[in-house]
Design a protein around this motif. Structure first.
Motif, mmCIF file in Angstrom:
data_model
loop_
_atom_site.group_PDB
_atom_site.id
_atom_site.type_symbol
_atom_site.label_atom_id
_atom_site.label_comp_id
_atom_site.label_asym_id
_atom_site.label_seq_id
_atom_site.Cartn_x
_atom_site.Cartn_y
_atom_site.Cartn_z
ATOM 1 N N LYS A 158 0.842 -1.210 0.000
ATOM 2 C CA LYS A 158 0.000 0.000 0.000
ATOM 3 C C LYS A 158 0.872 1.253 0.000
ATOM 4 C CE LYS A 158 -3.947 2.028 2.492
ATOM 5 N NZ LYS A 158 -5.099 1.591 1.662
ATOM 6 N N TYR A 159 1.904 1.255 0.833
ATOM 7 C CA TYR A 159 2.828 2.387 0.878
ATOM 8 C C TYR A 159 3.471 2.593 -0.495
ATOM 9 C CZ TYR A 159 6.969 5.160 1.909
ATOM 10 O OH TYR A 159 7.956 6.134 1.879
ATOM 11 N N THR A 160 3.862 1.513 -1.128
ATOM 12 C CA THR A 160 4.519 1.600 -2.434
ATOM 13 C C THR A 160 3.581 2.164 -3.490
ATOM 14 O OG1 THR A 160 5.961 -0.280 -1.913
ATOM 15 C CG2 THR A 160 5.662 0.257 -4.241
ATOM 16 N N ALA A 161 2.371 1.623 -3.574
ATOM 17 C CA ALA A 161 1.415 2.080 -4.578
ATOM 18 C C ALA A 161 1.032 3.543 -4.368
ATOM 19 C CB ALA A 161 0.170 1.193 -4.555
ATOM 20 N N GLY A 199 2.423 -1.386 -9.478
ATOM 21 C CA GLY A 199 1.554 -1.401 -10.646
ATOM 22 C C GLY A 199 0.119 -1.031 -10.329
ATOM 23 N N LEU A 200 -0.268 -1.142 -9.063
ATOM 24 C CA LEU A 200 -1.615 -0.773 -8.657
ATOM 25 C C LEU A 200 -1.838 0.743 -8.715
ATOM 26 C CD1 LEU A 200 -2.013 -3.127 -5.548
ATOM 27 C CD2 LEU A 200 -2.943 -3.473 -7.857
ATOM 28 N N ALA A 201 -0.741 1.497 -8.809
ATOM 29 C CA ALA A 201 -0.847 2.965 -8.822
ATOM 30 C C ALA A 201 -1.515 3.482 -10.086
ATOM 31 C CB ALA A 201 0.542 3.593 -8.676
ATOM 32 N N SER A 338 -11.705 -16.469 -1.925
ATOM 33 C CA SER A 338 -12.401 -15.729 -2.973
ATOM 34 C C SER A 338 -11.683 -14.421 -3.253
ATOM 35 C CB SER A 338 -13.847 -15.448 -2.547
ATOM 36 O OG SER A 338 -14.497 -14.574 -3.444
ATOM 37 N N ASP A 339 -11.601 -14.050 -4.539
ATOM 38 C CA ASP A 339 -11.028 -12.758 -4.934
ATOM 39 C C ASP A 339 -12.056 -11.637 -4.835
ATOM 40 O OD1 ASP A 339 -8.375 -13.408 -5.522
ATOM 41 O OD2 ASP A 339 -8.872 -14.098 -7.529
ATOM 42 N N ALA A 340 -13.271 -11.901 -5.320
ATOM 43 C CA ALA A 340 -14.319 -10.880 -5.351
ATOM 44 C C ALA A 340 -15.663 -11.516 -5.004
ATOM 45 C CB ALA A 340 -14.375 -10.234 -6.737
ATOM 46 N N PRO A 341 -16.171 -11.266 -3.801
ATOM 47 C CA PRO A 341 -15.547 -10.447 -2.757
ATOM 48 C C PRO A 341 -14.363 -11.184 -2.127
ATOM 49 C CG PRO A 341 -17.521 -11.476 -1.896
ATOM 50 C CD PRO A 341 -17.487 -11.802 -3.363
ATOM 51 N N TYR A 342 -13.431 -10.402 -1.596
ATOM 52 C CA TYR A 342 -12.239 -10.984 -0.996
ATOM 53 C C TYR A 342 -12.603 -11.709 0.288
ATOM 54 C CZ TYR A 342 -7.551 -11.289 1.068
ATOM 55 O OH TYR A 342 -6.381 -11.738 1.633
ATOM 56 N N ARG A 343 -12.217 -12.972 0.360
ATOM 57 C CA ARG A 343 -12.468 -13.797 1.541
ATOM 58 C C ARG A 343 -11.199 -14.574 1.873
ATOM 59 N NH1 ARG A 343 -16.512 -11.139 1.735
ATOM 60 N NH2 ARG A 343 -18.689 -11.805 1.506
ATOM 61 N N ALA A 379 -5.746 -8.606 -9.660
ATOM 62 C CA ALA A 379 -6.804 -9.252 -8.886
ATOM 63 C C ALA A 379 -6.267 -9.837 -7.585
ATOM 64 C CB ALA A 379 -7.466 -10.344 -9.722
ATOM 65 N N TYR A 380 -5.033 -10.345 -7.643
ATOM 66 C CA TYR A 380 -4.405 -10.889 -6.428
ATOM 67 C C TYR A 380 -4.011 -9.774 -5.463
ATOM 68 C CZ TYR A 380 -0.801 -12.645 -3.317
ATOM 69 O OH TYR A 380 -0.071 -12.921 -2.185
ATOM 70 N N LEU A 381 -3.362 -8.742 -5.980
ATOM 71 C CA LEU A 381 -2.776 -7.697 -5.135
ATOM 72 C C LEU A 381 -3.791 -6.718 -4.548
ATOM 73 C CD1 LEU A 381 0.261 -6.863 -7.444
ATOM 74 C CD2 LEU A 381 0.431 -7.867 -5.151
ATOM 75 N N GLN A 382 -4.783 -6.345 -5.332
ATOM 76 C CA GLN A 382 -5.680 -5.264 -4.934
ATOM 77 C C GLN A 382 -6.321 -5.443 -3.554
ATOM 78 O OE1 GLN A 382 -6.414 -2.386 -7.340
ATOM 79 N NE2 GLN A 382 -6.516 -1.684 -5.238
#
Length: 418
Positions: A158-161, A199-201, A338-343, A379-382
């Motif tokens: 999060k800090y990086t993005a 890359g999320l930035a 689960s990715d979406a919603p994240y579980r 999808a993994y990182l977000q």
């Protein structure tokens, strides 16, 4: 009330949320009427019999520990060898454990720490000493095997993005008459998880970061410089994120600092951003700025991910529960359902499957051109950077962090000497 004492220790590079795991360990043990000692500076404290009585800390202090960065009890980079090669150390460690009636040992760290916890469990078995050993996961590199993610990574990601997005706005504003290229150095010796998080930035091809250099791909200077020029010509400016561990095709680190190796056998890295900036300036004649966030990536508790913070506490709590159930030589790991919603949920994994197994950034997470992340990676990182877990702030405008008393336990053995 369970009989015996629980010993907790922190190891390796600390994270923004390692103390959240510590707070959860202490709180869960207290709820079960188990006394917790903490080793000062990791396994070194155990060997030196430098132990801290956490019962001297108030409940309020332990709650505050959950939002305080750093390592409250100190950490170290010391790796124990095999029982045969390091027999004197193991015998000393066993003597300390016996002297303080330690029946549960929790080691909070990364890959090498999981290995140490596993070896200590073997030590106890070899000497027929009733000890349950649990590894507690922590690393900003996200390279621990078995677990889907590792507490500490989400906050550093999060800090990086956030940092890359904010810096990119600065570069874009100045590009017409000043800086054309900005280089950001991310932690990551062999795995490019943190570089990837940058890359999320951005969302579109023209959003920063325009180029990500992964340690999983050989560094090709000519191709890299060509990409920088193409980006500047198209966008007007270029943001590069480089992992500290990028290597030449022959395996040499681009940023070998020449500082030798630490006790874990790791080469001292640092300086890849300044090196790349110099090459861009010399070869392309462009004005460049660069940054080396270094410790800021792992100490930035003020911008921690809530997901990461909650997972750090969950593994700490589960570690105590596993220990008191006698689940020896395991680590609580995070399982994504689960990715979406994240579980997600916590499960026990054998330390033997975690120790000495490094989780690299998957090839399918790297864009075909080698300079960005794929939709699968996003999808993994977000989910891992979602949510805020701000610390409380004081009237001075700064976060309110706690400093524990760290009252030492009286020693019962002769001083230890190597």
């Amino acid at each position: 009330m369970a009989s015996g004492t629980l010993l907790y220790a922190q190891s390796g590079g600390v994270t923004a949320v390692i103390n959240a795991s510590a707070a959860a360990v202490i709180a869960e043990a207290r709820a079960r009427k188990v006394k917790v000692l903490a080793a000062r500076n990791g396994i070194l404290g155990a060997l030196r019999e430098e132990l801290i009585d956490t019962s001297k800390e108030s409940a309020a202090a332990i709650r505050a520990l959950a939002h305080t960065p750093g390592g409250a009890f100190g950490s170290c980079r010391v790796k124990l060898k095999s029982l045969e090669a390091d027999r004197a150390r193991y015998e000393r460690l066993l003597a300390v454990l016996k002297a303080h009636d330690v029946r549960w040992f929790l080691y909070n760290g990364g890959n090498d720490s999981a290995d140490t916890a596993w070896k200590v469990s073997q030590l106890a078995q070899a000497f027929d000493y009733p000890l349950t050993c649990i590894g507690v996961p922590k690393t900003v590199d996200n390279d621990l095997a078995v677990t889907d993610t590792c507490p500490g990574f989400g906050s550093a990601a999060k800090y990086t993005a956030v940092s890359v997005r904010e810096a990119a706005l600065d570069v874009a504003a100045m590009a017409e008459t000043s800086t054309k290229v900005f280089v950001y150095e991310a932690m990551g010796r062999h795995a490019g998880w943190l570089a990837a998080a940058a890359g999320l930035a951005g969302q579109s091809p023209d959003d920063a970061p325009h180029i990500i250099l992964f340690p999983e791909r050989p560094y090709d200077e000519a191709h890299f410089l060509k990409q920088v020029k193409k980006t500047v010509d198209r966008v007007g400016w270029c943001v590069v994120v480089a992992s500290e561990g990028i290597q030449h095709a022959d395996g040499r680190f681009v940023a070998d600092a020449g500082g030798g190796k630490d006790s874990f056998g790791h080469t001292q890295l640092g300086g890849v951003a300044s090196y790349l900036a110099g090459r861009v300036k010399d070869q392309l004649g462009l004005k460049v700025h660069w940054t080396l966030p270094d410790y800021l990536q792992r100490s930035a508790r003020h911008i921690a991910s809530r997901t990461d913070w909650e997972q750090a506490q969950a593994v700490g709590k589960a570690a105590v529960q596993y220990a008191l159930k006698g689940q020896n030589a395991v680590m609580p790991v995070i399982v994504r359902t689960s990715d979406a919603p994240y579980r997600w949920r916590i499960e026990a994994a054998p330390l033997a499957k975690v120790a000495n197994h490094e989780k690299k950034f998957p090839p399918g997470f790297i864009r075909k051109d080698g300079y960005g992340i794929t939709a699968r990676a996003r999808a993994y990182l977000q989910p891992l950077i979602r949510g805020e877990a701000y610390p409380p702030y004081g009237t001075d405008g700064l976060p309110k962090y706690v400093a524990l008393k760290n009252v030492a336990v009286k020693k019962k053995l002769p001083a230890w000497e190597e």
